[in-house]
Scaffold this active site. Sequence first.
Site, PDB file in Angstrom:
ATOM      1  N   SER A 153      21.818 -11.465   0.200  1.00  0.00           N
ATOM      2  CA  SER A 153      23.126 -10.824   0.197  1.00  0.00           C
ATOM      3  C   SER A 153      24.239 -11.876   0.055  1.00  0.00           C
ATOM      4  CB  SER A 153      23.284 -10.057   1.504  1.00  0.00           C
ATOM      5  OG  SER A 153      24.336  -9.145   1.414  1.00  0.00           O
ATOM      6  N   HIS A 161       9.712  12.580 -42.148  1.00  0.00           N
ATOM      7  CA  HIS A 161      11.033  12.851 -41.566  1.00  0.00           C
ATOM      8  C   HIS A 161      11.916  13.556 -42.602  1.00  0.00           C
ATOM      9  CE1 HIS A 161       9.830   9.887 -38.518  1.00  0.00           C
ATOM     10  NE2 HIS A 161      10.916  10.159 -37.832  1.00  0.00           N
ATOM     11  N   GLU A 183      28.074  -9.703  -5.135  1.00  0.00           N
ATOM     12  CA  GLU A 183      27.683  -8.398  -4.593  1.00  0.00           C
ATOM     13  C   GLU A 183      28.875  -7.749  -3.876  1.00  0.00           C
ATOM     14  OE1 GLU A 183      24.902  -8.772  -1.412  1.00  0.00           O
ATOM     15  OE2 GLU A 183      24.294  -6.664  -1.459  1.00  0.00           O
ATOM     16  N   HIS A 184      29.494  -8.511  -2.965  1.00  0.00           N
ATOM     17  CA  HIS A 184      30.675  -8.044  -2.231  1.00  0.00           C
ATOM     18  C   HIS A 184      31.850  -8.948  -2.569  1.00  0.00           C
ATOM     19  CE1 HIS A 184      27.143  -7.188   0.442  1.00  0.00           C
ATOM     20  NE2 HIS A 184      27.709  -6.002   0.515  1.00  0.00           N
ATOM     21  N   GLN A 221      28.391 -11.956   6.581  1.00  0.00           N
ATOM     22  CA  GLN A 221      27.404 -12.053   5.507  1.00  0.00           C
ATOM     23  C   GLN A 221      26.329 -13.073   5.868  1.00  0.00           C
ATOM     24  OE1 GLN A 221      25.712 -10.494   2.821  1.00  0.00           O
ATOM     25  NE2 GLN A 221      27.846  -9.897   2.812  1.00  0.00           N
ATOM     26  N   ASP A 238      29.935  -1.662   4.785  1.00  0.00           N
ATOM     27  CA  ASP A 238      28.499  -1.741   5.067  1.00  0.00           C
ATOM     28  C   ASP A 238      28.008  -0.505   5.819  1.00  0.00           C
ATOM     29  OD1 ASP A 238      28.296  -4.207   3.905  1.00  0.00           O
ATOM     30  OD2 ASP A 238      28.438  -5.335   5.788  1.00  0.00           O
ATOM     31  N   GLN A 246       0.825  -1.213   0.000  1.00  0.00           N
ATOM     32  CA  GLN A 246       0.000   0.000   0.000  1.00  0.00           C
ATOM     33  C   GLN A 246       0.860   1.265   0.000  1.00  0.00           C
ATOM     34  OE1 GLN A 246      -0.031  -2.415   2.221  1.00  0.00           O
ATOM     35  NE2 GLN A 246       0.077  -1.667   4.342  1.00  0.00           N
ATOM     36  N   ASN A 286      10.157  -6.468   2.018  1.00  0.00           N
ATOM     37  CA  ASN A 286       9.849  -7.897   1.940  1.00  0.00           C
ATOM     38  C   ASN A 286       9.242  -8.239   0.573  1.00  0.00           C
ATOM     39  OD1 ASN A 286       7.163  -7.087   1.954  1.00  0.00           O
ATOM     40  ND2 ASN A 286       6.839  -7.583   4.115  1.00  0.00           N
ATOM     41  N   GLU A 293      14.373   4.649 -45.320  1.00  0.00           N
ATOM     42  CA  GLU A 293      13.472   3.955 -44.400  1.00  0.00           C
ATOM     43  C   GLU A 293      12.004   4.249 -44.730  1.00  0.00           C
ATOM     44  OE1 GLU A 293      14.712   5.002 -40.404  1.00  0.00           O
ATOM     45  OE2 GLU A 293      16.591   3.884 -40.568  1.00  0.00           O
ATOM     46  N   HIS A 350      23.070 -12.383   7.991  1.00  0.00           N
ATOM     47  CA  HIS A 350      21.920 -11.612   7.486  1.00  0.00           C
ATOM     48  C   HIS A 350      20.662 -12.463   7.429  1.00  0.00           C
ATOM     49  CE1 HIS A 350      23.142  -7.580   6.606  1.00  0.00           C
ATOM     50  NE2 HIS A 350      24.252  -7.995   6.045  1.00  0.00           N
TER      51      HIS A 350
END
Lengths: 434, 434
Positions: free
Chosen positions: A242, A425, A332-333, A264, A366, A196, A219, A420, A267
């Site tokens: 991650s 044009h 990612e890392h 890591q 981080d 929402q 989420n 074309e 997480h």
Amino acid sequence: MTIINMTRLDSNAADFSTQLKARLAWDASEDLEIHQRVMAIIADVRNLGDDAVIEYTNRFDQCQFKKAAELELDKEVLQQAWNSLSAEKADALQTAANRIRAYAEEQKMQSWQYTEEDGTILGQQVTPLDKAGLYVPGGKAAYPSSVLMNAIPAKVAGVGELIMVVPTPQGESNPMVLAAAYLAGVDRVFTIGGAQAVAALAYGTKTIPAVDKIVGPGNIYVATAKKLVYGQVGIDMIAGPSEILVICDGETDPNWIAMDLFSQAEHDENAQAILIAEQDEFLDQVEQSINKLLPEMERAEIIKTSLTTRGAFIKVKDLDKAAEVANLIAPEHLELSVADPESLCRKIRNAGAIFMGRYTAEALGDYCAGPNHVLPTSSTARYSSPLGVYDFQKRSSLINCSAAGADRLARTASVLARGESLTAHARSAEYRIK
Amino acid sequence: MTIINMTRLDSNAADFSTQLKARLAWDASEDLEIHQRVMAIIADVRNLGDDAVIEYTNRFDQCQFKKAAELELDKEVLQQAWNSLSAEKADALQTAANRIRAYAEEQKMQSWQYTEEDGTILGQQVTPLDKAGLYVPGGKAAYPSSVLMNAIPAKVAGVGELIMVVPTPQGESNPMVLAAAYLAGVDRVFTIGGAQAVAALAYGTKTIPAVDKIVGPGNIYVATAKKLVYGQVGIDMIAGPSEILVICDGETDPNWIAMDLFSQAEHDENAQAILIAEQDEFLDQVEQSINKLLPEMERAEIIKTSLTTRGAFIKVKDLDKAAEVANLIAPEHLELSVADPESLCRKIRNAGAIFMGRYTAEALGDYCAGPNHVLPTSSTARYSSPLGVYDFQKRSSLINCSAAGADRLARTASVLARGESLTAHARSAEYRIK
């Protein structure tokens, strides 16, 4: 006592790439039921506006809002949250904010133009977004560092109005999140969340302004809503779990490496921590450190599940091969825990952020090194980049033809347009021939 | 004879923003049946590889391929297409390619870094994509200019391998498209199209390499396939109908303005052409020009439908108001056909490309001015940018802490990590405190 036996892969094995692929596999397939529920929420917010936002907020967050004006947090509430922080925490947030801002300033894109001999000017005009929305999760996963990492680049870009949404389940809010919003200069804060909130930011209600882009983690409902409103507004990436990839030359303290992997893995259960090294002995030592340190960890169960189900040790013949595997993984890392990280770094093409040298723990990045901690996951570093100031700016091409320049260009455009079969044009161009 | 009565809006009217919104509305909702058909094609290509690609290609494009190797066009075929062009066409393509390349070079992002007092280095490493895929439509809508506009920025970025797919319905190919591919330096060309081509580029088959990003225009099947493979690979924007907004101070030849509007409207019935001016008399003059010139146009029917159903004339009180309306519309193409385009341009925040001054017809930019003609449509210029070299590059953050720098940062990270109850993060940082 051995609690964890790390899965081991050998890059020399014939089936290595199949094995690696299987270990990296992450099922991001859509949940059709969630998809439909989120579509219904978005439709309600578009049709009923504030009323739908209040109703869903009261239902999902167990709140008792009666009118839409109550959804906005007063600026003084943010300031109070900041004022009530301990000096230690305030200092830490301020230090982090200053460093994130300093790095962000370096990223700012500038307008440019050049003039051709006949007076024609070509260029690119860079402008900030008018309005941006920042989604911040409520409850457990509320990270003040994420507020800084998302909000500061937007403010450095010069976004006209930065609007944050953060749900307050059972009316509870996280003072450090509000303090971070105050420090980062967020313009308005609404205490809403879920699909929402995303719908309200995308389409606007009487109370909540429509924005041009929505960023920030959430989420599965939030992620699905962001995907569904994409096009109506811009969005940042949809993040997967991650991940960290550590390449070590075997000379770093195994405890350091074990803890870097833990940082890591803690997480969530799906987080992925992988170590690459040349020596079996070093991999053994890190495994021993893992087993020694694990019982001391507060999130031991999460770490154990993550390392057991998704972690891996990969043996390579040399660091060149390590770089090759890293480019395949596109992590990612990426920690380069080696004596000469500069030369190894030059071989890396695909990585969100590269932490160079034994001292550069990912955890420093981080929180406070300066570069963003919002990074491309699930191998998307092959084609995408960290969140940055550039995500809150856009470019407009500029073309300003002199009479002589237009004459010249029109002759070329006419040939190509007729080739074309686009004759309007061609004629539009030909009007500009002297 | 009046064929077209342009819809007129007045920005002073009380219901102007509602009216404008209605005129701009574009339904981009998904067709569920197409969605499902495309999902099935993607699944087949993932499971059956080349066999599925051959089967779908033979079925949809009425071809008779027997083995996958036949799908690739020999480099000599491209060169022959180039050699067989008339001098006039070859010159025009070469001029366009040179200008597109010169502009693209200006866009190239560079790596940067800076060193802090304690020796810590922060920066950003810019690298090109390893592999990019370029979708080129076959048949009628085959535009060599699009090949140049998509391929040249990729090559300037330094993409390792640029792979083009172009269907050949009934075995027919467009020599000018192949010549443009040759000129732009496309590395490999496969004669496949539709959702099966997108799936092959996203997941790879034995014959067709998997790429990191897919760009280029296509029909609804191609667009849907691109949306569905997004995440597995990067994609460029999903384009809506093309649009132009012209702001005129009333001093440009009305015929020029009419033809500029036509050049957008001739693309297709859903294209949108809007003119903003201060004087009713000028709007009347342009309407007269439209009705005078229309019968001469080859695509008169398309132009008529486009202008009647989606076109508009908007009257404003002054040019400041015109800029405000332009920012609301956030057009793909914006012509500033006024005496002082520079000062008006500074008031524009949302536009894909800005064509400044009476001589700068959009058509010049469509073919050969230099800036890209792949631009954000449907108001997405609020948050997105023209296709550019930067779309074929990505950034990796660099963090290289000195021992002293790590010590300092670790103290801050420790406080923040403990504030977020992420103790492995905290301990990983604390190992780096001296």
